[in-house]
Scaffold this motif. Structure first.
Motif, PDB file in Angstrom:
ATOM      1  N   PHE A 153      10.295   0.628  -0.937  1.00 57.29           N
ATOM      2  CA  PHE A 153       9.384   1.660  -0.611  1.00 57.29           C
ATOM      3  C   PHE A 153       9.355   2.241   0.450  1.00 57.29           C
ATOM      4  N   TYR A 154       9.722   1.227   1.739  1.00 56.86           N
ATOM      5  CA  TYR A 154       9.840   1.879   2.873  1.00 56.86           C
ATOM      6  C   TYR A 154      10.975   2.774   2.951  1.00 56.86           C
ATOM      7  N   GLY A 155      11.952   2.401   2.535  1.00 56.35           N
ATOM      8  CA  GLY A 155      13.396   3.152   2.568  1.00 56.35           C
ATOM      9  C   GLY A 155      12.947   4.473   2.073  1.00 56.35           C
ATOM     10  N   MET A 156      12.355   4.390   0.669  1.00 57.71           N
ATOM     11  CA  MET A 156      11.950   5.623  -0.008  1.00 57.71           C
ATOM     12  C   MET A 156      11.286   6.537   0.797  1.00 57.71           C
ATOM     13  N   SER A 157      10.110   6.233   1.407  1.00 51.17           N
ATOM     14  CA  SER A 157       9.328   6.944   2.418  1.00 51.17           C
ATOM     15  C   SER A 157      10.211   7.429   3.361  1.00 51.17           C
ATOM     16  N   LYS A 158      11.053   7.015   3.873  1.00 56.25           N
ATOM     17  CA  LYS A 158      12.089   7.277   5.131  1.00 56.25           C
ATOM     18  C   LYS A 158      12.972   8.520   4.835  1.00 56.25           C
ATOM     19  N   LEU A 159      13.479   8.248   3.191  1.00 60.64           N
ATOM     20  CA  LEU A 159      14.277   9.193   2.931  1.00 60.64           C
ATOM     21  C   LEU A 159      13.625  10.560   2.457  1.00 60.64           C
ATOM     22  N   MET A 160      12.411  10.608   1.981  1.00 64.30           N
ATOM     23  CA  MET A 160      11.715  11.637   1.610  1.00 64.30           C
ATOM     24  C   MET A 160      11.374  12.470   2.949  1.00 64.30           C
ATOM     25  N   ALA A 161      11.127  11.628   4.030  1.00 59.41           N
ATOM     26  CA  ALA A 161      10.813  12.306   5.244  1.00 59.41           C
ATOM     27  C   ALA A 161      11.882  13.003   5.814  1.00 59.41           C
ATOM     28  N   GLU A 162      13.157  12.433   5.587  1.00 63.34           N
ATOM     29  CA  GLU A 162      14.297  12.857   6.038  1.00 63.34           C
ATOM     30  C   GLU A 162      14.657  14.375   5.217  1.00 63.34           C
ATOM     31  N   GLU A 187      26.657   9.818   3.863  1.00 65.02           N
ATOM     32  CA  GLU A 187      26.647  10.504   2.653  1.00 65.02           C
ATOM     33  C   GLU A 187      25.972   9.687   1.414  1.00 65.02           C
ATOM     34  N   GLU A 188      25.768   8.444   1.657  1.00 69.90           N
ATOM     35  CA  GLU A 188      25.518   7.571   0.383  1.00 69.90           C
ATOM     36  C   GLU A 188      24.006   7.283   0.489  1.00 69.90           C
ATOM     37  N   ALA A 189      23.241   8.123   1.224  1.00 68.97           N
ATOM     38  CA  ALA A 189      21.898   8.024   1.203  1.00 68.97           C
ATOM     39  C   ALA A 189      21.278   8.918   0.009  1.00 68.97           C
ATOM     40  N   VAL A 190      21.455   8.388  -1.325  1.00 73.74           N
ATOM     41  CA  VAL A 190      20.611   9.506  -2.221  1.00 73.74           C
ATOM     42  C   VAL A 190      19.801   8.717  -3.042  1.00 73.74           C
ATOM     43  N   PHE A 191      19.710   7.555  -2.932  1.00 75.80           N
ATOM     44  CA  PHE A 191      18.501   6.677  -3.447  1.00 75.80           C
ATOM     45  C   PHE A 191      18.369   5.515  -2.964  1.00 75.80           C
ATOM     46  N   THR A 192      17.008   4.850  -2.945  1.00 73.01           N
ATOM     47  CA  THR A 192      16.893   3.552  -2.633  1.00 73.01           C
ATOM     48  C   THR A 192      15.800   2.950  -3.485  1.00 73.01           C
ATOM     49  N   ASP A 193      15.831   1.603  -3.932  1.00 71.98           N
ATOM     50  CA  ASP A 193      14.658   1.028  -4.461  1.00 71.98           C
ATOM     51  C   ASP A 193      13.687   0.384  -3.565  1.00 71.98           C
ATOM     52  N   ASN A 240       0.858  -1.178  -0.012  1.00 68.40           N
ATOM     53  CA  ASN A 240      -0.193  -0.098  -0.140  1.00 68.40           C
ATOM     54  C   ASN A 240       0.927   1.220   0.080  1.00 68.40           C
ATOM     55  N   PRO A 241       1.635   1.665  -1.118  1.00 66.05           N
ATOM     56  CA  PRO A 241       2.415   2.695  -1.384  1.00 66.05           C
ATOM     57  C   PRO A 241       1.704   4.154  -0.964  1.00 66.05           C
ATOM     58  N   VAL A 242       0.557   4.150  -1.128  1.00 64.60           N
ATOM     59  CA  VAL A 242      -0.244   5.540  -0.817  1.00 64.60           C
ATOM     60  C   VAL A 242      -0.114   5.787   0.603  1.00 64.60           C
ATOM     61  N   LEU A 243      -0.830   4.706   1.103  1.00 64.24           N
ATOM     62  CA  LEU A 243      -0.833   4.771   2.800  1.00 64.24           C
ATOM     63  C   LEU A 243       0.676   5.018   3.214  1.00 64.24           C
ATOM     64  N   ALA A 244       1.683   4.342   2.800  1.00 67.73           N
ATOM     65  CA  ALA A 244       3.058   4.457   3.223  1.00 67.73           C
ATOM     66  C   ALA A 244       3.424   5.947   3.217  1.00 67.73           C
ATOM     67  N   VAL A 245       3.024   6.607   1.987  1.00 69.20           N
ATOM     68  CA  VAL A 245       3.319   7.951   1.965  1.00 69.20           C
ATOM     69  C   VAL A 245       2.345   8.957   2.830  1.00 69.20           C
ATOM     70  N   LYS A 246       1.181   8.609   2.960  1.00 65.15           N
ATOM     71  CA  LYS A 246       0.252   9.151   3.936  1.00 65.15           C
ATOM     72  C   LYS A 246       0.778   9.378   5.519  1.00 65.15           C
ATOM     73  N   VAL A 247       1.312   8.075   5.896  1.00 62.91           N
ATOM     74  CA  VAL A 247       1.602   7.880   7.241  1.00 62.91           C
ATOM     75  C   VAL A 247       3.326   8.348   7.283  1.00 62.91           C
ATOM     76  N   ASN A 248       4.115   7.866   6.597  1.00 63.82           N
ATOM     77  CA  ASN A 248       5.524   8.068   6.887  1.00 63.82           C
ATOM     78  C   ASN A 248       6.154   9.336   6.278  1.00 63.82           C
ATOM     79  N   ILE A 249       5.286   9.909   5.316  1.00 62.16           N
ATOM     80  CA  ILE A 249       5.772  11.401   4.782  1.00 62.16           C
ATOM     81  C   ILE A 249       4.794  12.235   5.279  1.00 62.16           C
ATOM     82  N   LEU A 250       3.456  12.362   5.060  1.00 59.97           N
ATOM     83  CA  LEU A 250       2.726  13.455   5.527  1.00 59.97           C
ATOM     84  C   LEU A 250       2.724  13.552   6.891  1.00 59.97           C
TER      85      LEU A 250
END
Length: 297
Positions: free
Chosen positions: A138-147, A130-136, A85-95
Protein backbone atom coordinates in the motif's frame (compact mmCIF):
# COMPACT_ATOMS: atom_id res chain seq x y z
CA UNK A 1 17.29 30.22 -3.11
CA UNK A 2 13.78 30.15 -1.72
CA UNK A 3 13.09 26.51 -0.89
CA UNK A 4 10.10 24.63 0.51
CA UNK A 5 10.68 21.49 2.57
CA UNK A 6 7.53 19.52 3.35
CA UNK A 7 7.71 17.17 6.30
CA UNK A 8 10.31 19.49 7.81
CA UNK A 9 9.74 18.11 11.29
CA UNK A 10 10.43 14.53 10.29
CA UNK A 11 13.68 12.64 10.85
CA UNK A 12 15.09 13.38 7.38
CA UNK A 13 13.22 16.67 7.01
CA UNK A 14 14.98 18.07 10.07
CA UNK A 15 18.44 17.21 8.74
CA UNK A 16 17.65 18.59 5.28
CA UNK A 17 16.13 21.83 6.58
CA UNK A 18 19.08 22.34 8.89
CA UNK A 19 21.60 21.84 6.09
CA UNK A 20 19.80 24.15 3.65
CA UNK A 21 19.45 26.85 6.28
CA UNK A 22 23.16 26.67 7.16
CA UNK A 23 23.91 26.97 3.43
CA UNK A 24 22.07 30.33 3.48
CA UNK A 25 18.98 29.27 1.56
CA UNK A 26 15.63 30.74 2.56
CA UNK A 27 13.85 27.66 3.91
CA UNK A 28 10.08 27.42 4.29
CA UNK A 29 9.46 24.39 6.46
CA UNK A 30 5.99 22.85 6.20
CA UNK A 31 4.64 20.27 8.62
CA UNK A 32 1.28 19.49 10.17
CA UNK A 33 2.90 19.22 13.62
CA UNK A 34 4.99 21.66 15.64
CA UNK A 35 7.26 19.03 17.23
CA UNK A 36 10.66 19.15 18.97
CA UNK A 37 12.53 19.06 15.67
CA UNK A 38 10.61 22.12 14.48
CA UNK A 39 11.28 23.92 17.75
CA UNK A 40 15.02 23.50 17.16
CA UNK A 41 14.79 24.50 13.51
CA UNK A 42 13.05 27.74 14.46
CA UNK A 43 16.30 28.87 16.10
CA UNK A 44 18.20 28.59 12.82
CA UNK A 45 18.72 31.55 10.49
CA UNK A 46 16.72 31.63 7.26
CA UNK A 47 14.15 29.09 8.50
CA UNK A 48 10.43 29.88 8.67
CA UNK A 49 7.88 27.34 9.85
CA UNK A 50 4.34 26.95 8.55
CA UNK A 51 2.00 24.56 10.32
CA UNK A 52 0.06 23.31 7.29
CA UNK A 53 -1.27 19.94 6.20
CA UNK A 54 -0.20 19.21 2.60
CA UNK A 55 -3.79 18.28 1.78
CA UNK A 56 -4.79 21.94 2.35
CA UNK A 57 -4.13 23.45 -1.07
CA UNK A 58 -5.51 26.87 -0.11
CA UNK A 59 -3.12 27.44 2.78
CA UNK A 60 -0.22 26.09 0.74
CA UNK A 61 -0.90 28.55 -2.07
CA UNK A 62 -0.79 31.48 0.36
CA UNK A 63 2.85 30.94 1.41
CA UNK A 64 4.49 29.60 -1.74
CA UNK A 65 4.84 32.57 -4.08
CA UNK A 66 8.32 32.86 -5.58
CA UNK A 67 9.53 29.46 -4.44
CA UNK A 68 12.37 28.07 -6.59
CA UNK A 69 12.74 24.51 -5.27
CA UNK A 70 10.36 22.14 -3.51
CA UNK A 71 11.67 19.18 -1.52
CA UNK A 72 8.61 17.02 -0.97
CA UNK A 73 9.17 14.66 1.97
CA UNK A 74 5.80 14.76 3.78
CA UNK A 75 3.97 11.44 3.61
CA UNK A 76 2.44 8.61 5.55
CA UNK A 77 5.62 6.56 5.35
CA UNK A 78 4.51 3.34 7.00
CA UNK A 79 3.18 0.25 5.28
CA UNK A 80 1.15 -0.60 8.38
CA UNK A 81 -0.52 2.83 8.53
CA UNK A 82 -1.14 2.91 4.78
CA UNK A 83 -2.73 -0.54 4.80
CA UNK A 84 -4.88 0.30 7.83
CA UNK A 85 -6.25 3.41 6.10
CA UNK A 86 -5.70 3.22 2.32
CA UNK A 87 -8.01 6.18 1.65
CA UNK A 88 -5.98 8.46 3.92
CA UNK A 89 -2.79 7.16 2.30
CA UNK A 90 -4.11 8.21 -1.11
CA UNK A 91 -5.23 11.59 0.24
CA UNK A 92 -1.85 12.40 1.80
CA UNK A 93 0.66 10.59 -0.39
CA UNK A 94 -0.96 11.12 -3.78
CA UNK A 95 -3.30 14.12 -3.52
CA UNK A 96 -0.84 15.87 -1.19
CA UNK A 97 1.86 15.37 -3.81
CA UNK A 98 -0.46 16.78 -6.48
CA UNK A 99 -0.95 19.90 -4.36
CA UNK A 100 2.81 20.38 -4.17
CA UNK A 101 3.22 19.69 -7.89
CA UNK A 102 0.67 22.43 -8.61
CA UNK A 103 2.69 24.88 -6.54
CA UNK A 104 5.84 23.84 -8.41
CA UNK A 105 4.05 24.30 -11.75
CA UNK A 106 2.77 27.76 -10.89
CA UNK A 107 6.24 28.86 -9.79
CA UNK A 108 8.22 26.87 -12.37
CA UNK A 109 10.11 25.37 -9.43
CA UNK A 110 12.32 22.31 -9.39
CA UNK A 111 10.39 19.46 -7.74
CA UNK A 112 12.53 17.01 -5.77
CA UNK A 113 10.46 14.05 -4.62
CA UNK A 114 11.45 11.77 -1.76
CA UNK A 115 10.43 8.27 -2.81
CA UNK A 116 11.23 4.81 -1.52
CA UNK A 117 12.49 1.36 -2.39
CA UNK A 118 8.97 0.23 -1.54
CA UNK A 119 7.93 1.07 -5.12
CA UNK A 120 9.69 -2.10 -6.32
CA UNK A 121 8.34 -5.65 -6.36
CA UNK A 122 10.13 -8.17 -4.16
CA UNK A 123 13.41 -9.34 -5.61
CA UNK A 124 16.53 -11.23 -4.50
CA UNK A 125 18.89 -8.96 -6.49
CA UNK A 126 19.66 -5.23 -6.09
CA UNK A 127 16.75 -3.41 -7.71
CA UNK A 128 17.33 -1.06 -10.63
CA UNK A 129 15.34 2.07 -11.41
CA UNK A 130 13.55 0.63 -14.45
CA UNK A 131 12.09 -2.27 -12.43
CA UNK A 132 9.46 -0.21 -10.60
CA UNK A 133 6.42 -1.22 -12.62
CA UNK A 134 4.20 -2.70 -9.90
CA UNK A 135 4.22 -3.29 -6.15
CA UNK A 136 1.82 -5.15 -3.86
CA UNK A 137 2.46 -2.75 -0.94
CA UNK A 138 0.00 0.00 0.00
CA UNK A 139 2.75 2.45 0.90
CA UNK A 140 4.81 1.55 -2.15
CA UNK A 141 1.81 1.90 -4.45
CA UNK A 142 1.03 5.38 -3.13
CA UNK A 143 4.64 6.42 -3.73
CA UNK A 144 4.68 4.86 -7.19
CA UNK A 145 1.50 6.69 -8.20
CA UNK A 146 2.92 9.96 -6.85
CA UNK A 147 6.03 9.35 -8.97
CA UNK A 148 3.84 8.87 -12.03
CA UNK A 149 2.27 12.27 -11.44
CA UNK A 150 5.75 13.80 -11.30
CA UNK A 151 6.44 12.29 -14.72
CA UNK A 152 3.06 13.44 -16.03
CA UNK A 153 3.65 17.02 -14.88
CA UNK A 154 7.01 16.96 -16.61
CA UNK A 155 5.48 15.67 -19.84
CA UNK A 156 2.45 17.97 -19.76
CA UNK A 157 3.92 21.17 -18.26
CA UNK A 158 7.69 20.68 -18.71
CA UNK A 159 8.06 20.73 -14.93
CA UNK A 160 11.64 19.87 -13.86
CA UNK A 161 11.86 17.07 -11.31
CA UNK A 162 14.18 14.66 -9.53
CA UNK A 163 12.88 11.47 -7.92
CA UNK A 164 15.12 9.94 -5.26
CA UNK A 165 14.31 6.40 -4.14
CA UNK A 166 15.88 5.74 -0.77
CA UNK A 167 16.75 2.47 0.86
CA UNK A 168 16.38 2.19 4.66
CA UNK A 169 17.61 5.44 6.22
CA UNK A 170 19.12 5.52 9.71
CA UNK A 171 20.88 8.01 11.96
CA UNK A 172 20.30 10.51 14.79
CA UNK A 173 16.66 11.53 15.32
CA UNK A 174 15.29 8.40 13.64
CA UNK A 175 12.11 7.08 15.21
CA UNK A 176 11.75 3.59 13.75
CA UNK A 177 13.32 0.66 11.86
CA UNK A 178 15.44 -2.22 13.22
CA UNK A 179 18.55 -0.04 13.72
CA UNK A 180 16.43 2.29 15.85
CA UNK A 181 15.15 -0.66 17.91
CA UNK A 182 18.66 -2.05 18.47
CA UNK A 183 20.39 1.28 19.12
CA UNK A 184 17.72 2.48 21.52
CA UNK A 185 17.61 -0.86 23.32
CA UNK A 186 21.39 -1.00 23.78
CA UNK A 187 21.57 2.65 24.88
CA UNK A 188 18.86 2.10 27.50
CA UNK A 189 19.88 -1.44 28.48
CA UNK A 190 16.49 -2.83 27.54
CA UNK A 191 15.34 -5.87 25.58
CA UNK A 192 15.31 -5.30 21.81
CA UNK A 193 12.07 -6.29 20.11
CA UNK A 194 12.51 -7.22 16.44
CA UNK A 195 9.54 -7.56 14.10
CA UNK A 196 11.48 -9.59 11.53
CA UNK A 197 14.11 -12.28 11.43
CA UNK A 198 17.67 -11.37 12.50
CA UNK A 199 18.75 -13.03 9.25
CA UNK A 200 16.86 -10.41 7.20
CA UNK A 201 19.13 -8.60 4.74
CA UNK A 202 18.65 -4.89 4.11
CA UNK A 203 20.35 -1.97 2.45
CA UNK A 204 20.97 0.77 5.03
CA UNK A 205 21.99 4.33 4.20
CA UNK A 206 23.14 6.93 6.75
CA UNK A 207 21.12 10.14 6.93
CA UNK A 208 24.05 12.45 6.06
CA UNK A 209 24.54 10.55 2.80
CA UNK A 210 20.84 11.09 2.10
CA UNK A 211 21.23 14.84 2.67
CA UNK A 212 24.24 14.81 0.35
CA UNK A 213 22.04 13.30 -2.39
CA UNK A 214 19.29 15.87 -1.81
CA UNK A 215 21.80 18.70 -2.19
CA UNK A 216 23.44 17.22 -5.29
CA UNK A 217 19.97 16.87 -6.83
CA UNK A 218 19.96 20.65 -7.27
CA UNK A 219 22.56 20.18 -10.01
CA UNK A 220 21.40 20.34 -13.62
CA UNK A 221 22.75 16.87 -14.42
CA UNK A 222 20.27 15.31 -11.99
CA UNK A 223 17.29 17.04 -13.58
CA UNK A 224 14.42 14.81 -14.75
CA UNK A 225 16.01 11.62 -13.44
CA UNK A 226 14.89 8.82 -11.14
CA UNK A 227 17.75 7.69 -8.93
CA UNK A 228 18.24 5.07 -6.21
CA UNK A 229 20.13 6.32 -3.16
CA UNK A 230 21.50 3.34 -1.29
CA UNK A 231 24.56 1.48 -0.06
CA UNK A 232 24.00 -1.33 -2.60
CA UNK A 233 24.97 -3.78 0.17
CA UNK A 234 22.88 -6.50 1.79
CA UNK A 235 23.52 -6.37 5.55
CA UNK A 236 21.98 -8.92 7.91
CA UNK A 237 20.32 -7.52 11.02
CA UNK A 238 22.38 -9.87 13.14
CA UNK A 239 25.53 -8.25 11.71
CA UNK A 240 24.18 -4.80 12.60
CA UNK A 241 23.54 -6.01 16.15
CA UNK A 242 27.05 -7.46 16.36
CA UNK A 243 28.63 -4.13 15.39
CA UNK A 244 26.43 -2.21 17.83
CA UNK A 245 27.31 -4.53 20.73
CA UNK A 246 31.01 -4.16 19.92
CA UNK A 247 30.64 -0.38 19.98
CA UNK A 248 28.60 -0.42 23.17
CA UNK A 249 30.72 -3.04 24.92
CA UNK A 250 27.63 -4.84 26.20
CA UNK A 251 24.64 -6.84 25.04
CA UNK A 252 20.91 -6.96 25.72
CA UNK A 253 18.36 -9.67 25.05
CA UNK A 254 16.63 -9.82 21.67
CA UNK A 255 12.98 -10.83 21.39
CA UNK A 256 11.96 -11.79 17.87
CA UNK A 257 8.28 -10.88 17.75
CA UNK A 258 7.77 -11.84 14.10
CA UNK A 259 10.30 -14.28 12.65
CA UNK A 260 9.87 -13.30 9.01
CA UNK A 261 12.88 -12.90 6.75
CA UNK A 262 13.08 -9.95 4.39
CA UNK A 263 15.56 -9.11 1.62
CA UNK A 264 15.68 -5.61 0.13
CA UNK A 265 18.64 -3.98 -1.64
CA UNK A 266 18.74 -1.12 -4.17
CA UNK A 267 21.27 -0.81 -6.96
CA UNK A 268 23.09 2.57 -6.77
CA UNK A 269 24.98 2.54 -10.08
CA UNK A 270 22.94 5.45 -11.51
CA UNK A 271 23.70 7.64 -8.50
CA UNK A 272 27.41 6.91 -8.81
CA UNK A 273 27.34 7.90 -12.48
CA UNK A 274 25.96 11.27 -11.34
CA UNK A 275 28.79 11.70 -8.84
CA UNK A 276 27.10 10.61 -5.62
CA UNK A 277 28.85 8.15 -3.32
CA UNK A 278 28.07 7.30 0.31
CA UNK A 279 30.66 8.79 2.66
CA UNK A 280 29.68 6.75 5.72
CA UNK A 281 30.40 3.07 6.18
CA UNK A 282 27.82 1.13 8.19
CA UNK A 283 30.13 1.14 11.19
CA UNK A 284 30.73 4.91 10.98
CA UNK A 285 27.02 5.57 10.77
CA UNK A 286 26.26 3.25 13.68
CA UNK A 287 28.86 5.04 15.83
CA UNK A 288 27.03 8.34 15.33
CA UNK A 289 23.61 6.76 15.80
CA UNK A 290 24.48 4.93 19.02
CA UNK A 291 26.15 8.06 20.42
CA UNK A 292 22.98 10.05 19.78
CA UNK A 293 20.78 7.60 21.68
CA UNK A 294 23.27 7.33 24.53
CA UNK A 295 23.24 11.12 24.89
CA UNK A 296 19.45 11.10 24.99
CA UNK A 297 19.73 9.11 28.20
Amino acid sequence: MKIIVTGAGSFVGYHLSSKLSRDNHQVLGIDKEDNNNIKELKDLPNFTFYKIDITDSYKLSKISQGVEVIYHLAAISSERLCSENPVLAVKVNILGTLNMLEIARKNNALFIFSSSGSVYPDSKHPKKEEEAVFTDKFYGMSKLMAERYCLLYHKSFNLPFVILRFSRIYGPRMVRNPIYDMSRGLAEGKTVRLYESPSSEYDFIYVEDVIKAFCQALSAKWKNKIVNISSNEAIKLQEVYKILTELKGSKVAIEVVVDKKGVDVLNNEEAKKLGWFPDYSLRDGLIETLRYFEELG
